[in-house]
Design a protein around this motif. Structure first.
Motif, mmCIF file in Angstrom:
data_model
loop_
_atom_site.group_PDB
_atom_site.id
_atom_site.type_symbol
_atom_site.label_atom_id
_atom_site.label_comp_id
_atom_site.label_asym_id
_atom_site.label_seq_id
_atom_site.Cartn_x
_atom_site.Cartn_y
_atom_site.Cartn_z
ATOM 1 N N HIS A 164 0.705 -1.232 0.055
ATOM 2 C CA HIS A 164 -0.096 -0.110 -0.260
ATOM 3 C C HIS A 164 0.926 1.398 0.158
ATOM 4 O O HIS A 164 0.769 2.417 -0.639
ATOM 5 C CB HIS A 164 -0.829 -0.016 1.127
ATOM 6 N N ALA A 165 1.913 1.256 1.014
ATOM 7 C CA ALA A 165 2.692 2.649 0.816
ATOM 8 C C ALA A 165 3.305 2.881 -0.300
ATOM 9 O O ALA A 165 3.299 3.958 -0.877
ATOM 10 C CB ALA A 165 3.691 2.361 2.240
ATOM 11 N N ALA A 166 3.884 1.727 -0.985
ATOM 12 C CA ALA A 166 4.503 2.026 -2.324
ATOM 13 C C ALA A 166 3.775 2.435 -3.412
ATOM 14 O O ALA A 166 4.152 3.248 -4.083
ATOM 15 C CB ALA A 166 5.526 0.661 -2.768
ATOM 16 N N VAL A 167 2.559 1.614 -3.467
ATOM 17 C CA VAL A 167 1.652 2.065 -4.644
ATOM 18 C C VAL A 167 1.081 3.631 -4.320
ATOM 19 O O VAL A 167 1.046 4.240 -5.204
ATOM 20 C CB VAL A 167 0.285 1.077 -4.371
ATOM 21 N N ARG A 168 1.027 4.153 -3.095
ATOM 22 C CA ARG A 168 0.580 5.468 -2.895
ATOM 23 C C ARG A 168 1.663 6.382 -3.394
ATOM 24 O O ARG A 168 1.258 7.434 -3.957
ATOM 25 C CB ARG A 168 0.479 5.659 -1.269
ATOM 26 N N SER A 169 3.069 5.911 -3.101
ATOM 27 C CA SER A 169 4.122 6.679 -3.414
ATOM 28 C C SER A 169 4.158 6.741 -4.901
ATOM 29 O O SER A 169 4.598 7.871 -5.560
ATOM 30 C CB SER A 169 5.201 6.063 -2.941
ATOM 31 N N HIS A 170 3.700 5.691 -5.692
ATOM 32 C CA HIS A 170 3.746 5.832 -7.138
ATOM 33 C C HIS A 170 2.709 6.937 -7.645
ATOM 34 O O HIS A 170 3.178 7.666 -8.486
ATOM 35 C CB HIS A 170 3.316 4.292 -7.703
ATOM 36 N N PHE A 171 1.660 6.943 -7.058
ATOM 37 C CA PHE A 171 0.595 7.839 -7.387
ATOM 38 C C PHE A 171 1.219 9.349 -7.022
ATOM 39 O O PHE A 171 1.027 10.275 -7.642
ATOM 40 C CB PHE A 171 -0.827 7.579 -6.883
ATOM 41 N N GLU A 172 1.756 9.382 -5.791
ATOM 42 C CA GLU A 172 2.144 10.833 -5.336
ATOM 43 C C GLU A 172 3.202 11.528 -6.341
ATOM 44 O O GLU A 172 3.338 12.492 -6.520
ATOM 45 C CB GLU A 172 2.606 10.855 -4.034
ATOM 46 N N ALA A 173 4.054 10.628 -6.973
ATOM 47 C CA ALA A 173 5.027 10.871 -7.641
ATOM 48 C C ALA A 173 4.421 11.465 -9.013
ATOM 49 O O ALA A 173 4.939 12.254 -9.704
ATOM 50 C CB ALA A 173 6.116 9.680 -8.113
ATOM 51 N N PHE A 174 3.317 10.694 -9.405
ATOM 52 C CA PHE A 174 2.818 11.212 -10.659
ATOM 53 C C PHE A 174 1.906 12.591 -10.478
ATOM 54 O O PHE A 174 1.984 13.447 -11.189
ATOM 55 C CB PHE A 174 1.629 10.076 -11.127
ATOM 56 N N TRP A 175 1.067 12.722 -9.387
ATOM 57 C CA TRP A 175 0.307 13.917 -9.205
ATOM 58 C C TRP A 175 0.865 14.692 -8.195
ATOM 59 O O TRP A 175 0.578 16.070 -8.226
ATOM 60 C CB TRP A 175 -1.072 13.491 -8.838
ATOM 61 N N GLY A 176 1.751 14.332 -7.378
ATOM 62 C CA GLY A 176 2.135 15.219 -6.441
ATOM 63 C C GLY A 176 3.228 16.407 -6.629
ATOM 64 O O GLY A 176 3.472 17.223 -5.693
ATOM 65 N N GLN A 177 3.694 16.402 -7.794
ATOM 66 C CA GLN A 177 4.696 17.196 -8.246
ATOM 67 C C GLN A 177 4.136 18.071 -9.166
ATOM 68 O O GLN A 177 3.537 17.666 -10.318
ATOM 69 C CB GLN A 177 6.082 16.536 -8.731
ATOM 70 N N LYS A 178 4.231 19.450 -9.329
ATOM 71 C CA LYS A 178 4.040 20.206 -10.255
ATOM 72 C C LYS A 178 4.741 19.896 -11.426
ATOM 73 O O LYS A 178 5.919 20.257 -11.447
ATOM 74 C CB LYS A 178 3.905 21.605 -9.812
ATOM 75 N N LYS A 179 4.213 19.808 -12.430
ATOM 76 C CA LYS A 179 5.120 19.598 -13.879
ATOM 77 C C LYS A 179 4.779 20.613 -14.989
ATOM 78 O O LYS A 179 3.774 21.111 -14.967
ATOM 79 C CB LYS A 179 4.726 18.144 -14.517
ATOM 80 N N ASP A 180 5.887 20.954 -15.801
ATOM 81 C CA ASP A 180 5.678 21.864 -16.808
ATOM 82 C C ASP A 180 6.291 21.074 -17.944
ATOM 83 O O ASP A 180 7.558 20.818 -18.096
ATOM 84 C CB ASP A 180 6.530 23.160 -16.434
ATOM 85 N N PRO A 181 5.388 20.962 -19.094
ATOM 86 C CA PRO A 181 3.963 21.590 -19.106
ATOM 87 C C PRO A 181 3.086 20.484 -18.274
ATOM 88 O O PRO A 181 3.477 19.078 -18.041
ATOM 89 C CB PRO A 181 3.592 21.225 -20.727
ATOM 90 N N SER A 182 1.978 21.015 -17.692
ATOM 91 C CA SER A 182 1.139 20.117 -16.890
ATOM 92 C C SER A 182 0.144 19.426 -17.789
ATOM 93 O O SER A 182 0.082 19.825 -18.968
ATOM 94 C CB SER A 182 0.290 21.176 -15.970
#
Length: 185
Positions: free
Chosen positions: A80-98
């Motif tokens: 669970h913790a690693a899967v959550r981290s996977h999603f946090e890496a995808f959505w948790g960081q502001k990206k340019d271009p978004s």
């Protein structure tokens, strides 16, 4: 076949159909929550989106990208913790271009239920549009597993394999919402 045997067989078959329907809704809900903009009513930030996605997963779940293209792009997250981290890496960081538009379309469904476990295969397509106008169409095969936990179906493994990635014309979508109208009560 006796009446009792007939009733037992019908109950088993109805149980299988109900399990398939639950799994179908579970997989569709996962994809729905992964769309951009997120169409879930009342979800205004990615942290809440991730919480809702994690409710769909078993505690010991695995999320993995496999095959020539996805091995190095997505890797493997176990638990669970690693899967959550996977999603946090995808959505948790502001990206340019978004990412401004992403929608998941599921097809070629196969669900196989055996008691409290099941497998499901789909092909999915998803167009992506970024804030700078760059765009692509991604297609993947999904080979997922599910397990009933305390009477509720959960995702026990998400396994995705690239079928193709194709560029789309710049700004291929001219009209799209900045936020989903479904988000409003």
């Amino acid at each position: 076949m006796t009446d009792q045997e007939t009733i037992a067989e019908l109950a088993r078959r109805v149980g299988t159909l109900e399990a398939e329907a639950d799994i179908r809704r579970l997989q569709a809900r996962y994809m729905f929550l992964c769309d951009t903009p997120c169409p879930e009513c009342g979800v205004h930030d990615d942290a809440r989106r991730i919480d809702l996605i994690m409710e769909l997963y078993a505690e010991d779940a695995v999320w993995e990208g496999v095959g020539e293209y996805y091995d190095n792009q997505f890797g493997r997250a176990e638990g669970h913790a690693a899967v959550r981290s996977h999603f946090e890496a995808f959505w948790g960081q502001k990206k340019d271009p978004s990412l401004v538009l992403n929608a998941h379309y599921l097809t070629s469904e196969q669900i196989h239920v055996t008691g409290d476990t099941a497998t499901g295969q789909w092909i999915h397509m998803q167009p992506w549009l970024h804030s700078d106008g760059t765009a692509l169409l991604r297609s993947s095969r999904l080979n997922n597993t599910f397990r009933r936990v305390d009477g509720v179906w959960k995702i026990s493994r998400t396994r995705t394999e690239n079928v193709f990635i194709a560029p789309l014309n710049k700004n291929f979508a001219e009209d799209f919402p900045s936020a989903s109208a479904l988000m409003r009560p």
